[in-house]
Design an enzyme around this catalytic site. Sequence first.
Site, PDB file in Angstrom:
ATOM      1  N   SER A   1       0.835  -1.213   0.000  1.00 51.83           N
ATOM      2  CA  SER A   1       0.000   0.000   0.000  1.00 51.83           C
ATOM      3  C   SER A   1       0.864   1.256   0.000  1.00 51.83           C
ATOM      4  CB  SER A   1      -0.886   0.028   1.253  1.00 51.83           C
ATOM      5  OG  SER A   1      -1.899  -0.916   1.137  1.00 51.83           O
TER       6      SER A   1
ATOM      7  N   ARG B   1       1.489   4.441  -3.078  1.00 53.73           N
ATOM      8  CA  ARG B   1       1.365   5.874  -2.769  1.00 53.73           C
ATOM      9  C   ARG B   1       2.696   6.589  -2.967  1.00 53.73           C
ATOM     10  NH1 ARG B   1      -2.361   2.722  -0.476  1.00 53.73           N
ATOM     11  NH2 ARG B   1      -4.333   3.650   0.230  1.00 53.73           N
TER      12      ARG B   1
ATOM     13  N   ASP C   1      -7.089  -7.350   4.923  1.00 54.20           N
ATOM     14  CA  ASP C   1      -6.353  -8.290   4.070  1.00 54.20           C
ATOM     15  C   ASP C   1      -5.809  -9.488   4.844  1.00 54.20           C
ATOM     16  OD1 ASP C   1      -6.843  -6.636   1.925  1.00 54.20           O
ATOM     17  OD2 ASP C   1      -4.950  -5.561   2.110  1.00 54.20           O
TER      18      ASP C   1
ATOM     19  N   ARG D   1     -13.361 -13.696  -1.010  1.00 57.31           N
ATOM     20  CA  ARG D   1     -12.501 -14.401  -0.036  1.00 57.31           C
ATOM     21  C   ARG D   1     -13.290 -15.097   1.067  1.00 57.31           C
ATOM     22  NH1 ARG D   1      -7.736  -9.925   0.170  1.00 57.31           N
ATOM     23  NH2 ARG D   1      -6.689 -10.635  -1.715  1.00 57.31           N
TER      24      ARG D   1
HETATM   25  C1  S3P Z   1      -5.734  -0.917   0.174  1.00 55.33           C
HETATM   26  C2  S3P Z   1      -6.921  -0.809   0.842  1.00 55.33           C
HETATM   27  C3  S3P Z   1      -7.781  -1.960   1.119  1.00 55.33           C
HETATM   28  C4  S3P Z   1      -7.040  -3.282   0.966  1.00 55.33           C
HETATM   29  C5  S3P Z   1      -6.207  -3.319  -0.274  1.00 55.33           C
HETATM   30  C6  S3P Z   1      -5.189  -2.206  -0.282  1.00 55.33           C
HETATM   31  C7  S3P Z   1      -4.963   0.324  -0.078  1.00 55.33           C
HETATM   32  O1  S3P Z   1      -8.865  -1.918   0.223  1.00 55.33           O
HETATM   33  O2  S3P Z   1      -7.940  -4.353   0.993  1.00 55.33           O
HETATM   34  O3  S3P Z   1      -5.517  -4.548  -0.368  1.00 55.33           O
HETATM   35  O4  S3P Z   1      -3.764   0.243  -0.371  1.00 55.33           O
HETATM   36  O5  S3P Z   1      -5.563   1.408   0.034  1.00 55.33           O
HETATM   37  P1  S3P Z   1     -10.140  -1.008   0.547  1.00 55.33           P
HETATM   38  O6  S3P Z   1      -9.697   0.108   1.380  1.00 55.33           O
HETATM   39  O7  S3P Z   1     -10.678  -0.528  -0.735  1.00 55.33           O
HETATM   40  O8  S3P Z   1     -11.060  -1.923   1.283  1.00 55.33           O
END
Ligand code: S3P
Length: 437
Positions: free
Chosen positions: A23, A27, A319, A350
């Site tokens: 994540s 970004r 996750d 899932r």
């Molecule tokens: C993520 C946010 C989550 C997560 C995904 C990564 C991110 O999804 O499940 O694997 O990097 O912002 P959501 O926030 O859309 O649920």
Amino acid sequence: MKPFVVKDKFIPCGRISLIGDKSIAHRALIISALSRGKTIIKNFPVHDDSLATLSVLTALGVRITRGDEQVLVWGTQGLRKPRKPIFVNNSGTTLRLILGVLAGAGFKTKVIAGKYLSARPMARVNKPLRLMGAKITAKDRGGEEYPPLVISGGNLKGIVYRLPVASAQVKSAILLAGLSALGKTRVIECISTRDHTERMLKAFGANITVNKNSITLRPDRGLTSPGQIQIPGDISSAAFLAVLAIIIPGSKIVIERVSLNPSRCGIINILKRMGAKIKVVPFKGDELQSFEPMGNLTVISGKLKATVVNPSEIPSLIDEIPVLMVAACFAEGRTIIKGAGELRFKETDRINSMVVNLKSMQADIRLIKSGDLENIVIKGKGFLNGTKLKSFGDHRTAMSMVVAALAAKGSSRLDYISCISKSFPSFLTALNTLLRS
Ligand code: S3P
């Protein structure tokens, strides 16, 4: 596709460092690209998803060079219209975040996704971006929107938006669009989600304030690179190894330099609540080298007791729920995971993938609807039986089932495991490291 067989068992021991958090990596690439100056991103994870963001940015005219475990992004003050449709592969974060960026760009772009992402809902992100002024068309099916999408950006205005679903991806798309909007943008969350975008925008000089569940961005100054970013190890990847060490008697592992961002630490908090022996040693000051908290985790095997996970905790471990479900099979008592419905909208459904697999390993697992909430109830038996398993093409289901198979009685066969390259291509190498040390 070659099946993966788990028959030899081992006791995980030793120290390991993990690739950077997925994540944060998305970004870091996107925000560096939108900033003045060059940014070195250290401990950059190379996997299908991070490469999807990298190639999309390159198609939009951003210069990025790759070195050993790091990338260099040459910040640009303007993106270029891509020559052909951009392909985001199966990376949902790439797609949703890049839509936020494209919403502010003065050109039209077609965005195409891979097979799994093409089945994931997009209205949740299209709706607020349209309110800001972006023009988006998408494939419409049964009142929901799916990729491919065409987006025409520019001339945005800031909005105040209350998120109907807890989604860090949607929050981030709105904030990224807000960077080029007229006036301030405010996002109000129903439940707090991961705050990597807010932290990173602040580190790049944005005028962003956070007040409980409300985030306000004023686009009154451009972004400037801090020069370099250190990405902590991925807590989501660490979770597979941590659960494995907890449920295999005799294990002791240390996972080094892992992300300890409170908005991502649900899995640590809940495993500790279940009685897991996890010691967290946070880094301080100079050791940190990042605006994201990190530290070492020592995990020792031990008995688990059941717990109840509340809906407000779900985003902090969304996750990690698949591997938590594996841990719950080894806990004494009935574990209830309340309000887990969002799991149905990931790379695969899932809830279905984990229930099918764990049931075939003889787990006692049920789904109970309570009003709008979907609850998963697992009565721990203290064992699972090895059998034929399916990844459903989903990386986190695949790795959770390898963990389950390593702890199960007898051997197991997983149909397809190469999907782990989406987030943790070195997963099997990591297991081998813990086997040898
Ligand atoms: C993520 C946010 C989550 C997560 C995904 C990564 C991110 O999804 O499940 O694997 O990097 O912002 P959501 O926030 O859309 O649920």
